[in-house]
Design an enzyme around this catalytic site. Structure first.
Site, PDB file in Angstrom:
ATOM      1  N   HIS A 495       0.838  -1.206   0.000  1.00 44.26           N
ATOM      2  CA  HIS A 495       0.000   0.000   0.000  1.00 44.26           C
ATOM      3  C   HIS A 495       0.874   1.257   0.000  1.00 44.26           C
ATOM      4  O   HIS A 495       0.699   2.157  -0.834  1.00 44.26           O
ATOM      5  CB  HIS A 495      -0.908  -0.028   1.239  1.00 44.26           C
ATOM      6  CG  HIS A 495      -1.777   1.183   1.395  1.00 44.26           C
ATOM      7  ND1 HIS A 495      -3.104   1.199   1.027  1.00 44.26           N
ATOM      8  CD2 HIS A 495      -1.516   2.434   1.883  1.00 44.26           C
ATOM      9  CE1 HIS A 495      -3.616   2.395   1.275  1.00 44.26           C
ATOM     10  NE2 HIS A 495      -2.674   3.167   1.800  1.00 44.26           N
ATOM     11  N   GLU A 496       1.814   1.319   0.930  1.00 51.71           N
ATOM     12  CA  GLU A 496       2.659   2.520   1.031  1.00 51.71           C
ATOM     13  C   GLU A 496       3.555   2.673  -0.200  1.00 51.71           C
ATOM     14  O   GLU A 496       3.835   3.791  -0.637  1.00 51.71           O
ATOM     15  CB  GLU A 496       3.493   2.487   2.321  1.00 51.71           C
ATOM     16  CG  GLU A 496       2.667   2.489   3.613  1.00 51.71           C
ATOM     17  CD  GLU A 496       1.710   3.665   3.742  1.00 51.71           C
ATOM     18  OE1 GLU A 496       1.972   4.739   3.162  1.00 51.71           O
ATOM     19  OE2 GLU A 496       0.673   3.511   4.420  1.00 51.71           O
ATOM     20  N   HIS A 499       1.853   4.642  -2.871  1.00 50.68           N
ATOM     21  CA  HIS A 499       2.014   6.096  -2.722  1.00 50.68           C
ATOM     22  C   HIS A 499       3.385   6.534  -3.251  1.00 50.68           C
ATOM     23  O   HIS A 499       3.503   7.554  -3.936  1.00 50.68           O
ATOM     24  CB  HIS A 499       1.913   6.497  -1.247  1.00 50.68           C
ATOM     25  CG  HIS A 499       0.529   6.471  -0.687  1.00 50.68           C
ATOM     26  ND1 HIS A 499      -0.547   7.056  -1.316  1.00 50.68           N
ATOM     27  CD2 HIS A 499       0.040   5.944   0.479  1.00 50.68           C
ATOM     28  CE1 HIS A 499      -1.633   6.886  -0.570  1.00 50.68           C
ATOM     29  NE2 HIS A 499      -1.310   6.211   0.511  1.00 50.68           N
ATOM     30  N   HIS A 502       3.520   6.744  -6.951  1.00 49.79           N
ATOM     31  CA  HIS A 502       2.790   7.937  -7.398  1.00 49.79           C
ATOM     32  C   HIS A 502       3.727   9.149  -7.320  1.00 49.79           C
ATOM     33  O   HIS A 502       3.780   9.978  -8.236  1.00 49.79           O
ATOM     34  CB  HIS A 502       1.563   8.134  -6.506  1.00 49.79           C
ATOM     35  CG  HIS A 502       0.497   8.993  -7.103  1.00 49.79           C
ATOM     36  ND1 HIS A 502      -0.677   9.293  -6.446  1.00 49.79           N
ATOM     37  CD2 HIS A 502       0.411   9.632  -8.299  1.00 49.79           C
ATOM     38  CE1 HIS A 502      -1.426  10.074  -7.213  1.00 49.79           C
ATOM     39  NE2 HIS A 502      -0.787  10.294  -8.340  1.00 49.79           N
TER      40      HIS A 502
END
Length: 713
Positions: A495-496, A499, A502
């Site tokens: 999940h991290e 980020h 991105h």
């Protein structure tokens, strides 16, 4: 004007460009691809060995935190902030004296960058650095830069320089879409501060902004503050579950996982007992937000907060939440029936399902129905194996490799922080990720992504490389084994990293919209999408190996794990719908038609289904009201978008390079420089409706019958 660098856990976990080939336009503008460095080493091995003292270059020149020369000592923060403030003054002068045009936006962005580079770095250091002197110096830098930002947001001359540009239709039409959007975003920041108002109203807006900051800080402190009760008021046999302090018992949380029903009930009723000061603080916070929104031209705070998001307005958010609630209601009732059955089995005297029951009993049902004890999985998920898995996935999808790089002396704040270079196969070095993964004293417990420095195209044609930190709280390695992750920790890591990618691939011209600096209901899409990859056997099979035997993780174990997550998932999602709806009502029309507690009671009964418990006020512990005011729905909407992207683009083949490139080009490359719905449309090749979002979320709850077939073979 100032960007917020942190993206943390929202929801269940608790952050216009013309279409072009991602990264190409910027590279063609004059960036030289960086070659692979000889100091880089494979990523998997770097995380399965303990760092040696020598890797921190003990005898080399001290470089300063993140390679910033001034930050080799706490006093350097003062020097860094003074340097940023001096540069800001010069840029303000330039902005006010430059004729309106694209150059105006570039100057504004450079101004934002000069302040963000200190503020974002300090925002991280003030909570993560182990040394109090560094934390205090960073806190002071945050305050100093924050004061400067307040001044800039009420600087009439600066505002006029931007207004002249946006008021000239011919000039605006000549701007490319990204430049125009960035100019409009800067103007939005100004207008939120009430700069377009007369002097008296402007002062009121500034005062309200200050008041809201103070109330937010007070509310956050109160939200986590423990409650206490006299010892004799609690049954003797449950007292040992709580902390004692003289004649009192301290209750500092909900104890949601306790197997004792009475412990959970006592914790719920005492921890959520209303505090008059906290109640007054919340009421003042909500009314101050409403006053400010009305002062600057919005009918409610929610209307103001939802500008530029996927949802666009509160009406769409409520339509989304109400339709989702309707679709979930039957499934949620079945989940509550299942919980009631398990409670009756374990506690026949009292089988009524209460709000303190679902987390515990859903865990019991999961454990009974699927054999998913974390200790069975951990040996297959060494940290090094998981990092290698991410490397394989990113390489096949996006042509990106992660390399471990030795940090210089003084560059990292703890010796177990690893530095990763993110390298594209043809474009070279894209940026750096600092991995602060391990538990230590005084470290915040929340998993977070921090932007330390945003990417942007500099005047000399070079690209300012993004720098981010991923912060987790993983156990350290032991003498006998490397760091081993539970399935939940592995999913959080993916999940991290979503980020972080991105941030690396949102290579915009302007720092103000780089990477994760985009609307909240879009910001979680890349991270949640990575969870889908983390739960797909074809991906997991690439890296999940027993750290001692090298055996792969059996397919049926992955399938059982995935299906176990669907146990009571409708009730979990219904709870999120309730929270999001409550948030919308609190930030909707004022004055509120009832007390915040009466609204909570009504909303809980309508949107959740379990009874409200008298003399409790859960809203006073709802800390997300501060950071995600009117935007709590964002996690659900981001999950809906991620689900659609997964099913339509990656479900058939999670390593599809063409889909990966399209994902980069349509969704990651623009950062916040394009309207989020346009990015979603570009990826899905259609404009999704509210019904599409709801269907995507609900279909994720369906069981996969292949799992049962496999387990029965």
């Amino acid at each position: 004007m100032l960007c917020v660098g942190r993206l943390g856990g929202l929801g269940a976990r608790a952050a216009a460009l013309p279409p072009r080939r991602a990264g190409r336009g910027i590279l063609e503008a004059g960036i030289r691809a960086r070659r692979v460095s000889t100091s880089w080493s494979p990523v998997g091995a770097a995380f399965n060995v303990k760092p040696q003292g020598s890797r921190l270059d003990l005898f080399g020149e001290r470089r300063g935190l993140f390679g910033v020369p001034e930050l080799s000592a706490p006093e350097g923060f003062h020097a860094a902030q003074e340097k940023a403030l001096r540069k800001a003054e010069l840029l303000v002068g330039r902005a006010c004296s430059t004729p309106p045009g694209p150059q105006t936006v570039l100057i504004f962005d450079e101004l934002s960058d000069s302040l963000c580079r200190v503020a974002d770095l300090a925002d991280f250091v003030k909570i993560a650095h182990p040394e109090p002197a560094f934390r205090e110096a960073a806190e002071e830098a945050c305050r100093s830069i924050g004061t400067m930002v307040e001044k800039l947001n009420t600087n009439v001359d600066l505002y006029q320089s931007l207004r002249k540009l946006l008021a000239d239709k011919k000039l605006v039409d000549s701007l490319d879409p990204e430049t125009r959007r960035v100019a409009e975003l800067f103007m939005f920041d100004f207008e939120i501060s009430g700069i377009h108002l007369d002097k008296e109203k402007r002062k009121r807006a500034v005062d309200l902004n200050v008041k809201i900051l103070d109330l937010s800080s007070t509310f956050l402190m109160g939200a986590n503050f423990p409650n206490k009760i006299e010892k004799h008021l609690l049954p003797e046999h449950i007292r040992r579950n709580f902390t004692s302090a003289g004649d009192h018992i301290i209750i500092d949380g909900l104890h949601a996982e306790s197997p004792d029903d009475l412990v959970r009930e006592a914790a719920y009723k005492i921890f959520l007992y209303p505090n008059a000061g906290q109640l007054k603080c919340l009421e003042e916070l909500l009314s101050s937000r409403d006053l400010l929104a009305k002062l600057v031209g919005y009918s409610t705070f929610s209307h103001r907060a939802l500008q530029g998001t996927i949802a666009k307005n509160p009406e769409t958010v409520m339509q989304f939440l109400e339709k989702l609630s309707d679709k979930l209601s039957e499934r949620t009732l079945k989940d509550f029936e299942m919980i009631r059955g398990m409670k009756m089995k374990l506690n026949p005297q009292n089988s009524e399902v209460m709000p303190w029951d679902p987390p515990y009993y859903s865990g019991v049902i999961r454990a009974e129905r699927y054999n998913i004890e974390p200790s069975l999985y951990c040996p297959f998920f060494s940290l090094g194996a998981c990092m290698e898995g991410l490397n394989i996935l990113l390489n096949r999808l996006l042509g990106i490799s992660l390399y471990a790089e030795q940090p210089a002396k003084g560059e990292v704040w703890s010796e177990d922080v690893r530095k990763l270079a993110v390298v594209h196969e043809s474009e070279g070095l894209l940026g750096y990720i600092y991995c602060d993964f391990f538990q230590r004293a005084d470290k915040p417990h929340q998993d977070c992504h921090f932007t330390i420095r945003g990417g942007r195209l500099k005047e000399d044609g070079d690209y300012q490389l993004p720098v981010v930190v991923l912060m987790l709280n993983l156990p350290r390695s032991s003498r006998s084994s490397p760091t081993l992750l539970t399935p939940g920790m592995m999913e959080n890591l993916f999940h991290e990293m979503g980020h972080a990618m991105h941030s690396m691939l949102g290579r915009t011209r302007y720092q103000h919209v780089t990477g994760t600096r985009c609307p909240t209901d879009f910001a979680e899409v890349p991270s949640i999408l990575m969870e889908y990859f983390a739960n797909d056997y074809r991906v997991v099979n690439q890296f999940a190996r027993h750290y001692q035997t090298g055996q792969p993780l059996p397919k049926n174990m992955v399938s059982r794990l995935c299906e176990s997550k669907k146990v009571c998932a409708a009730a979990d999602m219904q709870l999120q719908v309730f929270y999001a709806t409550l948030d919308q009502i609190y930030h909707g029309k004022h004055p509120l038609r009832n007390s915040t507690t009466d609204i909570l009671k009504e909303t809980q009964e309508k949107f959740y289904g379990l009874p409200y418990v008298p003399d409790t006020a859960w809203q006073l512990r709802f800390s997300h009201l501060v950071g995600y005011g009117a935007k709590y729905y964002s996690y659900l909407m981001s999950r809906a978008v991620a689900s659609m992207v997964w099913k339509e683009c990656f479900l058939q083949d999670p390593f599809n390079r063409a889909a990966g490139e399209r994902y980069r080009r349509e969704m990651l490359a623009h950062g916040g420089g394009r309207e989020p719905m346009l990015m979603v449309e570009g990826m899905l090749q259609k404009c999704p409706s509210v019904d599409d979002f709801v269907s995507a979320l609900v279909s994720d709850l369906d069981l996969d019958f292949e799992t049962f077939l496999m387990d029965s073979e």
